[in-house]
Design an enzyme around this catalytic site. Structure first.
Site, PDB file in Angstrom:
ATOM      1  N   GLY A 191       0.830  -1.201   0.000  1.00 43.97           N
ATOM      2  CA  GLY A 191       0.000   0.000   0.000  1.00 43.97           C
ATOM      3  C   GLY A 191       0.865   1.252   0.000  1.00 43.97           C
ATOM      4  N   TYR A 192       1.313   1.644  -1.168  1.00 43.48           N
ATOM      5  CA  TYR A 192       2.199   2.812  -1.285  1.00 43.48           C
ATOM      6  C   TYR A 192       1.508   3.961  -2.025  1.00 43.48           C
ATOM      7  CZ  TYR A 192       6.833   1.331   0.490  1.00 43.48           C
ATOM      8  OH  TYR A 192       7.892   0.991   1.279  1.00 43.48           O
ATOM      9  N   GLU A 238      12.362  -3.748  -3.696  1.00 44.94           N
ATOM     10  CA  GLU A 238      11.404  -3.891  -4.797  1.00 44.94           C
ATOM     11  C   GLU A 238      12.106  -3.719  -6.145  1.00 44.94           C
ATOM     12  OE1 GLU A 238       8.198  -1.039  -4.845  1.00 44.94           O
ATOM     13  OE2 GLU A 238       7.204  -2.031  -6.528  1.00 44.94           O
TER      14      GLU A 238
END
Lengths: 399, 379
Positions: free
Chosen positions: A131-132, A248
């Protein structure tokens, strides 16, 4: 070195005995296992393979064994990968638990957090999502507005996240929230873990240009995040967030596998496809202009994978990815997009099949892979953001 | 392959950096150019390089060399590339040595290798005949004549051709231009009857010559490798040359990039350093990426030479194509980012672009090597 040789022999033998035949050879994206409560196993071999690998901790080979990981050194990990590639063994499981939140918890989590969350990633029990981004916070991520109020024993979370990949199938979400609205934008953010199985969390799929819906909008409406699930210090979440982004980017670029596995390894090579669709003339691809471009892309891919291996060799400790990850993220995604554009050119009118039997399954898959590839230079920080980071952090150019 | 340097190689690199920084900064090249120096390099400096063992880096210890391999030669050439050092290292210690190592008889090796390692002998490879690299497109003839051969033809762009003691001449003993078969290599004294040499003055201020061969007599013992099978030796020598030249180019382009980066940080316009402008930042970051990929291919190719790997031809083409493109990009951007001052002869940045373009056309340009890579991959 003798012990590494022994490790290789033992690994070879174990893989030969334990990797089911149905888990050898390249699988489709749809067959990839990501674990969690929503995971189904049409192929029973996939579950057997996952359980066997998880028991050895080899789903997360380099994580410490006290958290369920394999406890392997970098050299042992590379041997395990080599041996898996040699017998064409598929990866038993993947996902953001392994590539993002797990490594971040190892860096910043408390002992209690590591004990509670990591083993469930290793054995595939829990699937994670990220959730960015928010509708108003893309490249300028730190301007995020999702709010978390301190309610004593928990945080009350309200707001909206977007581009939450895989949220529709995830059990938990790691989330950036604003905990101090008055502070400068980087200094009022906290990093919290939220259980998605609660009434305050709603997920709405977004259909992409490729026709699939891997992305979602995720809404928090009085959702609860427990105090024990705050990672790092209150209002110091940006530090944790940046480290996770490095993991990531490292994963997107294929860097985390030391260059052994590329994003599009399951596709046939450009030259094979070009041979089929363009044909050969006097030992060369019949379209000489396209041939030059295809060779160029193939050579650059080779240089890129050598560079991933060189970075892995230089980073012998196998520790934290450095700012070089921005380079791999930028270059790898642009290279991949170029490759797919060339594949389209090579296949001509057969390259944009959407559905139906007039196109082969490879052709239809390619159309969607090409469309989906455009996201690789947007997600995880756009190419332009990566270039900014390289200019600032690596080259030391002024703001 | 390791893709990292070992301690010995790192020490050699540091020593080379130190030597080139002190003894052959770009001011030396400028002086050779402005003085119209007839040799084109300093014999005194060359003697010092010989004393450091550089002439024999790739020559085995049994023949008086250092036996340090191509990774060793590569790190030295990289440092020479940074300061654009003019020396006979490429013509003699790289091309000459490898031609003799891969083509010569045991007697020839015993006689020539110690002389090469000792700096007593300079060599040059007389190959090209047209403005484009085309190693089998050879019209220079080698006709049987008595016990030996008679050589006739014209050679261009012969690196260090005007100072060499011995020439490795690529000639055709059978077949027609373009055939791989029928090439033969001859080692002939540069002062043999019938050889006339004209030095060519080029933009990079380095050395080359055009050479005419008119009824030059070469004894049968002058053959390097078997008659008609010269391409087996030549291919190997050229791959060595391509890879080591790529190492030199890697040094040059890194130096040009670092100087440009420094300029971006100090040059101010509109009241701020120009390096704060995103239009320049992104181009600098893109160059950084290309340079990192360039480092990897050069290391891998040098390692492949030391391991005598089957991958050498492909890696030679990979390295030469990539380094050509990257050196061209970086050296052109270096001038653009320096602005007006970059156009002046007084500033050193322009020297890198001149060198980049001569390197581009040495042993095949990027298009040549992409085509070759495709052929080696079977398409």
């Amino acid at each position: 070195m003798a012990t590494l040789r022994e490790f290789r022999e033992e690994t070879q033998a174990w893989l030969a005995d334990n990797c089911p035949d149905s888990m050898r050879g390249s699988g489709t994206d749809a067959e990839a296992v990501a674990g969690g409560t929503s995971q189904t196993y049409e192929n029973p071999g996939a579950k057997v393979w996952l359980d066997r690998m998880a028991e050895k901790g080899w789903t997360a080979p380099m994580w410490p064994s006290e958290y369920g990981g394999g406890g392997l050194s970098r050299d042992q990990f590379l041997i395990l990968q080599d041996e898996m590639i040699r017998i064409n063994a598929r990866s038993p499981i993947g996902g953001m638990g392994f590539s993002m939140i797990g490594p971040t918890l190892l860096d910043y989590g408390t002992e209690e957090q590591k004990q509670r969350h990591l083993p469930k990633i290793v054995n595939g029990e829990i699937r994670w999502c990220q959730g960015y981004s928010e509708p108003g916070a893309g490249s300028d991520l730190a301007s995020l507005a999702t709010k978390a109020e301190d309610m004593g024993d928990h945080f009350l979370v309200n707001g909206q996240k977007i581009w939450t990949s895989g949220a529709q199938n995830a059990d938990w979400i790691f989330t950036l929230v604003r905990t101090e609205p008055q502070a400068p934008k980087h200094e009022g953010i906290s990093f919290v873990l939220i259980d998605m199985d609660q009434p305050g969390v709603k997920v709405n799929p977004i259909k992409l240009i490729s026709g699939s819906s891997p992305f979602n909008e995720t809404f928090f409406d009085d959702a609860i995040a427990k105090k024990e699930d705050l990672v790092g210090q209150l209002n110091r979440g940006w530090t944790v967030a940046k480290r996770l982004l490095q993991h990531e980017r490292s994963s997107i670029s294929g860097m985390s596998s030391g260059g052994r596995r590329g994003r599009y390894d399951n596709l046939r090579s450009l030259s094979q496809i070009a041979r089929d669709y363009i044909g050969m003339d006097d030992g060369k691809l019949a379209d000489l202009v396209l041939r030059d471009q295809i060779i160029g892309n193939t050579m650059t891919s080779k240089a890129f994978s050598l560079t991933q291996r060189r970075a892995a060799a230089e980073n012998a400790s196998g520790g934290t990815p450095t700012f070089a990850t921005s380079m791999f993220k930028y270059y790898g995604s642009e290279l991949g997009k170029d490759r797919l554009e060339l594949q389209l050119k090579a296949m001509g009118t057969q390259s944009f099949g959407w559905e139906g039997d007039m196109f082969t399954s490879e052709e239809r898959t390619l159309t969607r892979t090409w469309l989906r590839s455009k996201g690789s230079s947007i997600a995880g920080g756009t190419s332009e953001i990566q270039l900014n980071i390289i200019a600032k952090r690596v080259l030391g150019l002024p703001d | 392959m390791p893709l990292v340097l070992n301690e010995e190689q790192n020490m050699l690199k540091d020593a080379a950096k130190d030597f080139c920084g002190k003894s052959t900064p770009i001011t030396e090249l400028r002086k050779l150019r402005d003085d119209k120096d007839e040799t084109g390099f300093s014999r005194d400096i060359w003697q010092q390089m010989v004393e450091l063992g550089w002439a024999g880096i790739t020559i085995p210890e049994d023949f008086g060399g250092l036996g340090f391999g191509y990774l060793g030669m590569g790190v030295v050439m990289e440092e020479c590339g940074r300061t654009l050092t003019a020396s006979p290292l490429m013509s003699t210690a790289v091309l000459g040595s490898s031609a003799i190592l891969s083509g010569a008889s045991d007697e020839q090796k015993a006689e020539l290798l110690p002389a090469l390692a000792g700096g007593e002998l300079l060599t040059a490879l007389a190959l090209e005949e047209t403005p484009h690299h085309s190693p089998y497109n050879i019209s220079t003839t080698a006709e049987k004549s008595g016990d030996g051969y008679k050589l006739n033809g014209s050679k261009k762009f012969v690196l260090d051709g005007h100072v060499a003691d011995q020439l490795v001449v690529v000639a055709r003993s059978s077949g027609t231009a373009g055939d791989r078969d029928g090439l033969s290599l001859f080692l002939v004294a540069a002062d043999s009857d019938g050889i006339s040499t004209t030095r060519t003055i080029m933009a990079d201020s380095r050395n080359a010559a055009n050479i005419e061969l008119s009824n030059v007599q070469a004894p049968a013992t002058a053959l390097l490798g078997a008659e008609g099978k010269g391409a087996d030796v030549l291919d190997k020598v050229l791959d060595v040359g391509r890879i080591v030249l790529s190492a030199e180019m890697l040094g040059g382009l890194q130096e040009a990039f670092e100087r440009t980066l420094e300029y971006l940080k100090v040059r101010e316009q509109f009241g701020v350093p120009i390096g704060s402008f995103q239009a320049l930042k992104h181009r600098a970051a893109e160059m950084f990426c290309e340079i990192e990929l360039s480092k990897s291919v050069v290391l891998e190719a040098l390692s492949a030479l030391d391991e005598d790997s089957d991958e050498v031809p492909k890696l030679a083409s990979l390295a030469k194509a990539r380094l050509t493109d990257t050196y061209n990009l970086v050296s052109s951007e270096a001038i653009q980012m320096h602005g007006g001052i970059g156009m002046t002869d007084e500033h050193e940045i322009g020297f890198f672009m001149k060198r980049a373009r001569v390197c581009e056309h040495s042993f095949g340009n990027a298009a040549y090597h992409r085509n070759r890579y495709g052929e080696l991959e079977g398409y």
